[in-house]
Design a protein around this motif. Structure first.
Motif, PDB file in Angstrom:
ATOM      1  N   GLY A 114       9.832  52.030  42.018  1.00 39.05           N
ATOM      2  CA  GLY A 114       8.743  51.623  42.919  1.00 39.05           C
ATOM      3  C   GLY A 114       7.369  52.069  42.489  1.00 39.05           C
ATOM      4  O   GLY A 114       6.468  52.154  43.318  1.00 39.05           O
ATOM      5  N   PHE A 117       5.102  49.075  42.715  1.00 41.60           N
ATOM      6  CA  PHE A 117       5.836  47.856  43.073  1.00 41.60           C
ATOM      7  C   PHE A 117       6.328  47.994  44.509  1.00 41.60           C
ATOM      8  O   PHE A 117       7.060  48.926  44.831  1.00 41.60           O
ATOM      9  N   ASP A 118       5.895  47.093  45.378  1.00 46.71           N
ATOM     10  CA  ASP A 118       6.301  47.183  46.782  1.00 46.71           C
ATOM     11  C   ASP A 118       6.967  45.896  47.258  1.00 46.71           C
ATOM     12  O   ASP A 118       6.955  45.582  48.446  1.00 46.71           O
ATOM     13  N   GLY A 119       7.502  45.131  46.297  1.00 49.37           N
ATOM     14  CA  GLY A 119       8.128  43.863  46.671  1.00 49.37           C
ATOM     15  C   GLY A 119       9.390  44.082  47.499  1.00 49.37           C
ATOM     16  O   GLY A 119      10.008  45.145  47.448  1.00 49.37           O
ATOM     17  N   GLU A 123      12.092  39.870  45.870  1.00 51.14           N
ATOM     18  CA  GLU A 123      11.084  39.959  44.794  1.00 51.14           C
ATOM     19  C   GLU A 123      11.548  40.903  43.679  1.00 51.14           C
ATOM     20  O   GLU A 123      11.319  40.646  42.497  1.00 51.14           O
TER      21      GLU A 123
ATOM     22  N   GLY B  52       4.073  38.753  43.457  1.00 52.85           N
ATOM     23  CA  GLY B  52       5.478  39.103  43.234  1.00 52.85           C
ATOM     24  C   GLY B  52       5.819  40.552  43.503  1.00 52.85           C
ATOM     25  O   GLY B  52       6.736  41.092  42.897  1.00 52.85           O
ATOM     26  N   GLY B  53       5.089  41.189  44.380  1.00 52.79           N
ATOM     27  CA  GLY B  53       5.432  42.561  44.769  1.00 52.79           C
ATOM     28  C   GLY B  53       4.727  43.640  43.961  1.00 52.79           C
ATOM     29  O   GLY B  53       4.847  44.827  44.287  1.00 52.79           O
ATOM     30  N   PHE B  54       3.979  43.262  42.931  1.00 50.91           N
ATOM     31  CA  PHE B  54       3.268  44.278  42.142  1.00 50.91           C
ATOM     32  C   PHE B  54       2.081  44.823  42.923  1.00 50.91           C
ATOM     33  O   PHE B  54       1.403  44.088  43.640  1.00 50.91           O
ATOM     34  N   MET B  55       1.836  46.119  42.743  1.00 53.98           N
ATOM     35  CA  MET B  55       0.697  46.752  43.410  1.00 53.98           C
ATOM     36  C   MET B  55      -0.280  47.288  42.374  1.00 53.98           C
ATOM     37  O   MET B  55       0.074  47.466  41.210  1.00 53.98           O
TER      38      MET B  55
END
Lengths: 183, 171
Positions: A114, A117-119, A123, B52-55
């Motif tokens: 994570g 990445f918070d999909g 996702e 797509g969920g990337f931060m």
């Protein structure tokens, strides 16, 4: 109101020493996020994407003077970004081949951990499936699915025929579907 | 009583937002306009803003923009391509001209053999008559180091090799 971006005008401004900096800031304002996300989807890792995005715009600054306008400015910038990202990826892979872990496995672990990445679960699965695709298929899928580009635009960026791009996208979708069914 | 009702109606009219009782979340229209602008920007290039969920870290793009500008437009060490240097161009041109000039001058300069070929025999004789040539110089030119400097030897040599009648005729 979003300011309209006239790339021909911007290029002319860039070629004048007095307006060069202003033109570059406009290019940066308009393309920075798009280039970052394009690169991020290729590299997955945020810090790597940051480095490659910076290098891309430094190259734009150094070479825009000689840009012959055979293609659109944005396809030219995306071509630089894609090439930079792919060469970065290959360097990373070659530097990790000495270890038993493949580079894609490392990226998969970073997704699960994570880091930036918070999909949701879907996702995450989609990103994991994308990591298993060959570079070309992954690129085409990202550019079609996430960036909603036309095949003709992707053709200009990747230098691959529309027919081959359609085939790559089709194979990518099939493989992703299979992965999602099995996992 | 009637006045109170009228006041309530006035307040209702003043406060109602003509939405027929429907409400929206706080700052909905601000975020909606941002969202529309993003979509307009995206649509101009056919992009959407799915990530797509990337931060990314907070203020990442602002910081990155500043870093890029520092490395390009604000860079003190200006990048000048080597091939664009005016001084280098001038120096190359000068060197080229010197080489071409040297080759040209060298090609049109007459060689020693050419000079001798253009001088007549009479001119050489006249020159030699006016010039005091020593025996040493003659020896050096004809390469006979054993040439005797003694008068007796010279007379002997002349007796053997010179036809006296011919010499008298010449004189």
């Amino acid at each position: 109101m979003a300011e309209l971006f006239n790339e021909h005008e911007i290029i002319l401004l860039f070629r004048e020493e007095s307006t060069k900096q202003k033109a570059f800031v406009k290019i940066l304002d308009f393309y920075q996020k798009r280039v970052y996300w394009h690169v991020r989807r290729i590299l997955v890792n945020h810090d790597d994407a940051d480095d490659v995005t910076q290098n891309t715009f430094i190259k734009v600054w150094e070479n825009l003077q000689n840009f012959r306008q055979d293609s659109k400015l944005y396809t030219w910038i995306f071509r630089i970004a894609t090439n930079e990202a792919l060469s970065f990826l290959n360097k990373k892979r070659s530097s990790t081949t000495s270890s038993l872990q493949e580079y894609e496995t490392i990226l998969n672990e970073s997704l699960i951990a994570g880091s930036y990445f918070d999909g949701n679960a879907i996702e995450l699965k989609l990103q994991q499936a994308l990591l298993l695709l060959p570079d070309k298929q992954k690129l085409v899928f990202n550019m079609k699915y996430y960036e909603n580009m036309k095949y003709e635009e992707i053709e200009q960026i990747l230098g691959t025929s529309v027919g081959a791009l359609k085939a790559s996208y089709h194979h990518a979708v099939k493989k992703i579907e299979e992965y999602l069914k099995c996992n | 009583m009637l006045n109170n009702e009228e006041d309530n109606i006035d307040n209702y009219i003043k406060n109602k937002n003509n939405q027929g009782g429907f409400t929206t979340p706080d700052d909905y229209f601000v975020s909606m306009s941002k969202s529309i602008l993003l979509k307009i920007e995206g649509k101009q290039l056919g992009f959407e803003t799915r990530q797509g969920g990337f931060m990314i870290p907070d203020s990442f793009f602002e910081n990155q923009k500043q870093i890029i500008l520092n490395q390009t437009t604000h860079s003190k060490a200006k990048i000048i391509p080597f091939y664009n240097k005016m001084a280098l161009k001038v120096a190359s041109m000068a060197a080229m001209l010197m080489i071409v000039g040297f080759l040209f001058v060298h090609s049109i300069a007459p060689k020693n053999t050419d000079i001798l070929a253009n001088i007549s025999g009479d001119e050489i004789i006249n020159h030699l008559e006016k010039t005091d040539i020593s025996e040493e110089l003659i020896c050096e030119v004809i390469g006979q180091n054993n040439f005797s400097k003694k008068d007796t030897d010279l007379e002997k040599y002349l007796d053997e090799h010179v036809d006296e009648d011919l010499l008298i005729d010449d004189l």
